[in-house]
Design an enzyme around this catalytic site. Structure first.
Site, PDB file in Angstrom:
ATOM      1  N   THR A 258       0.832  -1.199   0.000  1.00  0.00           N
ATOM      2  CA  THR A 258       0.000   0.000   0.000  1.00  0.00           C
ATOM      3  C   THR A 258       0.872   1.256   0.000  1.00  0.00           C
ATOM      4  OG1 THR A 258      -0.157   0.316   2.391  1.00  0.00           O
ATOM      5  CG2 THR A 258      -1.681  -1.280   1.415  1.00  0.00           C
TER       6      THR A 258
ATOM      7  N   THR B 198      17.362   5.331   4.327  1.00  0.00           N
ATOM      8  CA  THR B 198      16.096   5.333   3.588  1.00  0.00           C
ATOM      9  C   THR B 198      15.836   6.777   3.149  1.00  0.00           C
ATOM     10  OG1 THR B 198      14.787   5.866   5.530  1.00  0.00           O
ATOM     11  CG2 THR B 198      15.234   3.527   5.164  1.00  0.00           C
TER      12      THR B 198
ATOM     13  N   ASN C 267       4.199   0.430   9.007  1.00  0.00           N
ATOM     14  CA  ASN C 267       5.499   1.042   8.723  1.00  0.00           C
ATOM     15  C   ASN C 267       5.386   2.538   8.428  1.00  0.00           C
ATOM     16  OD1 ASN C 267       8.313   1.201   7.479  1.00  0.00           O
ATOM     17  ND2 ASN C 267       7.022   1.614   5.706  1.00  0.00           N
TER      18      ASN C 267
ATOM     19  N   ASP D 113      -3.718   5.946   2.596  1.00  0.00           N
ATOM     20  CA  ASP D 113      -3.201   6.980   3.488  1.00  0.00           C
ATOM     21  C   ASP D 113      -3.678   6.548   4.868  1.00  0.00           C
ATOM     22  OD1 ASP D 113      -3.017   9.170   5.196  1.00  0.00           O
ATOM     23  OD2 ASP D 113      -3.269  10.610   3.569  1.00  0.00           O
TER      24      ASP D 113
ATOM     25  N   LYS E 182       6.148   7.449  18.989  1.00  0.00           N
ATOM     26  CA  LYS E 182       6.722   6.100  18.990  1.00  0.00           C
ATOM     27  C   LYS E 182       6.623   5.463  20.389  1.00  0.00           C
ATOM     28  CE  LYS E 182       8.021   6.062  14.596  1.00  0.00           C
ATOM     29  NZ  LYS E 182       7.329   5.218  13.605  1.00  0.00           N
TER      30      LYS E 182
ATOM     31  N   SER F 241       8.634   1.166  15.233  1.00  0.00           N
ATOM     32  CA  SER F 241       8.891   2.269  16.166  1.00  0.00           C
ATOM     33  C   SER F 241      10.199   2.909  15.723  1.00  0.00           C
ATOM     34  CB  SER F 241       8.946   1.745  17.602  1.00  0.00           C
ATOM     35  OG  SER F 241       9.203   2.791  18.500  1.00  0.00           O
TER      36      SER F 241
ATOM     37  N   TYR G  30       7.831  13.491  17.901  1.00  0.00           N
ATOM     38  CA  TYR G  30       8.068  12.262  17.121  1.00  0.00           C
ATOM     39  C   TYR G  30       8.324  11.078  18.072  1.00  0.00           C
ATOM     40  CZ  TYR G  30      10.569   8.857  14.198  1.00  0.00           C
ATOM     41  OH  TYR G  30      10.986   7.702  13.566  1.00  0.00           O
TER      42      TYR G  30
HETATM   43  P1  NAP Z   1      10.870   6.670   4.087  1.00  0.00           P
HETATM   44  O1  NAP Z   1      11.716   5.972   3.089  1.00  0.00           O
HETATM   45  O2  NAP Z   1      10.770   8.139   3.959  1.00  0.00           O
HETATM   46  O3  NAP Z   1       9.425   6.013   4.109  1.00  0.00           O
HETATM   47  C1  NAP Z   1       8.355   6.553   4.802  1.00  0.00           C
HETATM   48  C2  NAP Z   1       7.105   5.941   4.232  1.00  0.00           C
HETATM   49  O4  NAP Z   1       5.970   6.328   5.020  1.00  0.00           O
HETATM   50  C3  NAP Z   1       6.837   6.396   2.801  1.00  0.00           C
HETATM   51  O5  NAP Z   1       6.426   5.267   2.059  1.00  0.00           O
HETATM   52  C4  NAP Z   1       5.680   7.361   2.960  1.00  0.00           C
HETATM   53  O6  NAP Z   1       4.819   7.417   1.842  1.00  0.00           O
HETATM   54  C5  NAP Z   1       4.948   6.709   4.117  1.00  0.00           C
HETATM   55  N1  NAP Z   1       3.952   7.583   4.731  1.00  0.00           N
HETATM   56  C6  NAP Z   1       4.122   8.745   5.397  1.00  0.00           C
HETATM   57  N2  NAP Z   1       2.933   9.237   5.796  1.00  0.00           N
HETATM   58  C7  NAP Z   1       1.978   8.350   5.359  1.00  0.00           C
HETATM   59  C8  NAP Z   1       0.569   8.279   5.450  1.00  0.00           C
HETATM   60  N3  NAP Z   1      -0.152   9.229   6.060  1.00  0.00           N
HETATM   61  N4  NAP Z   1      -0.077   7.215   4.907  1.00  0.00           N
HETATM   62  C9  NAP Z   1       0.620   6.243   4.283  1.00  0.00           C
HETATM   63  N5  NAP Z   1       1.959   6.267   4.132  1.00  0.00           N
HETATM   64  C10 NAP Z   1       2.625   7.305   4.675  1.00  0.00           C
HETATM   65  O7  NAP Z   1      11.441   6.402   5.554  1.00  0.00           O
HETATM   66  P2  NAP Z   1      11.621   5.030   6.363  1.00  0.00           P
HETATM   67  O8  NAP Z   1      12.862   5.191   7.147  1.00  0.00           O
HETATM   68  O9  NAP Z   1      11.471   3.852   5.498  1.00  0.00           O
HETATM   69  O10 NAP Z   1      10.399   5.125   7.387  1.00  0.00           O
HETATM   70  C11 NAP Z   1       9.560   4.034   7.662  1.00  0.00           C
HETATM   71  C12 NAP Z   1       9.330   3.925   9.167  1.00  0.00           C
HETATM   72  O11 NAP Z   1      10.578   3.679   9.815  1.00  0.00           O
HETATM   73  C13 NAP Z   1       8.735   5.183   9.807  1.00  0.00           C
HETATM   74  O12 NAP Z   1       7.704   4.799  10.686  1.00  0.00           O
HETATM   75  C14 NAP Z   1       9.919   5.770  10.582  1.00  0.00           C
HETATM   76  O13 NAP Z   1       9.490   6.480  11.720  1.00  0.00           O
HETATM   77  C15 NAP Z   1      10.678   4.512  10.949  1.00  0.00           C
HETATM   78  N6  NAP Z   1      12.098   4.731  11.290  1.00  0.00           N
HETATM   79  C16 NAP Z   1      13.013   5.076  10.359  1.00  0.00           C
HETATM   80  C17 NAP Z   1      14.346   5.252  10.727  1.00  0.00           C
HETATM   81  C18 NAP Z   1      15.424   5.589   9.733  1.00  0.00           C
HETATM   82  O14 NAP Z   1      16.519   5.981  10.142  1.00  0.00           O
HETATM   83  N7  NAP Z   1      15.212   5.442   8.462  1.00  0.00           N
HETATM   84  C19 NAP Z   1      14.734   5.086  12.054  1.00  0.00           C
HETATM   85  C20 NAP Z   1      13.763   4.742  12.985  1.00  0.00           C
HETATM   86  C21 NAP Z   1      12.458   4.562  12.591  1.00  0.00           C
HETATM   87  P3  NAP Z   1       4.816   8.590   0.729  1.00  0.00           P
HETATM   88  O15 NAP Z   1       5.717   8.107  -0.352  1.00  0.00           O
HETATM   89  O16 NAP Z   1       3.396   8.690   0.308  1.00  0.00           O
HETATM   90  O17 NAP Z   1       5.332   9.845   1.402  1.00  0.00           O
END
Ligand code: NAP
Length: 281
Positions: A36, A187, A87, A60, A156, A138, A152
């Site tokens: 999704t 990412t 996620n 969304d 979490k 988280s 933020y």
């Molecule tokens: P990312 O590549 O920017 O991915 C974030 C994803 O969340 C994108 O697919 C985005 O979709 C989606 N999203 C945001 N708001 C949304 C909504 N309202 N409905 C549906 N989808 C939505 O970053 P990521 O690191 O993979 O993040 C994924 C998760 O990992 C998050 O929960 C983040 O808090 C967590 N996390 C990441 C890190 C890190 O260092 N990367 C560390 C700790 C936790 P769009 O394309 O539509 O914007």
């Protein structure tokens, strides 16, 4: 077509990062995925490569109707849901004093209510199956928070609180709960999933302002590889006894252990005094 006995995944936020890597890894091992995204056209490469085992739908997570539709679509398409991965999420970096109520609520809408609404929509299916795994993404900030991440981190911490209780509620029904705790991973997170509010007041320049620069300088150099994280998440999902908290990356491990150590020291230092608050029975 031969019968597919692999797992059926429902994953939110599959357009990039962890969601994309996890979708890819699950499909590669032969599982089926309801992938999704807010813009499902971004998922076309999956449907081209895996036309039989992936289906996409717009989601969304802040839209409860879309959540319901996506869950119904998953059940109709593949007949079951084995793994839900919450996620989708983004970070807000700002001094608490300078964060608007709307910014706070929006962050909670996505990271907390989005996940909780999806869990509520999926649970009737998992209960009927008497099996399933709920994976909640988280962050290290959900266990050890940092300046600038007050809201933020709070989103979490909130999902971690829900997950701890939920594990006890649904464990006896055959449903497992895993909290994933990544440190910094490469990412799109810093690039496009980080809402930055530069400090207006210089009093916050050396804390929150500095943290924004630290994050910006880290872009592209984060130690964590999301493809490797996806493999470990799959391993945990398939484990007989998965951990409640799946900590990912050396930095996250070190930070977790430091907090546990300082918590223990604090408890030891105050135990005698604070324990004396019980009634004498
Ligand atoms: P990312 O590549 O920017 O991915 C974030 C994803 O969340 C994108 O697919 C985005 O979709 C989606 N999203 C945001 N708001 C949304 C909504 N309202 N409905 C549906 N989808 C939505 O970053 P990521 O690191 O993979 O993040 C994924 C998760 O990992 C998050 O929960 C983040 O808090 C967590 N996390 C990441 C890190 C890190 O260092 N990367 C560390 C700790 C936790 P769009 O394309 O539509 O914007």
């Amino acid at each position: 077509m031969t019968e597919n006995n692999g797992k059926v995944w429902l994953i939110t936020g599959c357009s990039s990062g962890f969601g994309r890597c996890l979708t890819n890894a699950a499909l590669k091992k032969g599982d089926r995925v309801i992938a999704t995204a807010r813009q499902p056209e971004q998922l076309q490469h999956f449907t081209q490569e895996y036309p039989d085992t992936v289906k996409t739908i717009s989601l969304d997570v802040t839209d409860k109707e879309q959540v319901k539709t996506a869950v119904e679509f998953a059940k109709e398409t593949f007949g079951r849901i084995d793994v839900l991965v919450n996620n989708a999420g983004y970070a807000l970096v700002a001094a608490l004093e300078e964060t608007s109520e709307e910014q706070m609520r929006q962050n909670f809408e996505t990271n907390f209510f989005g996940a909780v609404n999806t869990i509520q929509a999926v649970l009737p299916i998992l209960r009927e199956q008497k099996a399933g795994v709920i994976v909640n993404m988280s962050a290290i900030a959900g266990f050890v928070n940092k300046v600038g991440f007050s809201i933020y981190g709070a989103t979490k911490f909130a999902i971690e609180g829900v997950s701890e209780a939920l594990r006890g509620e649904v464990g006896p029904l055959g449903i497992k709960v895993i909290i994933v705790e990544p440190g910094p991973f490469r990412t799109d997170f810093i690039n496009r999933s980080l809402v930055k509010v530069e400090p207006q007041n210089q009093d916050y320049a050396k804390t929150c302002g500095k943290f924004i620069s630290v994050l910006e300088n880290m872009e592209g150099k984060q130690p964590g590889d999301p493809d490797l994280a996806a493999e470990v998440i799959i391993q945990a999902v398939e484990a007989k006894k998965p951990p409640l908290r799946l900590v990912l990356g050396k930095y996250a491990y070190k930070t977790f252990r430091q907090k546990i150590k300082s918590l223990t020291m604090e408890l030891d230092g105050w135990e005698e005094t604070a324990a004396n608050t019980d009634f004498e029975s």
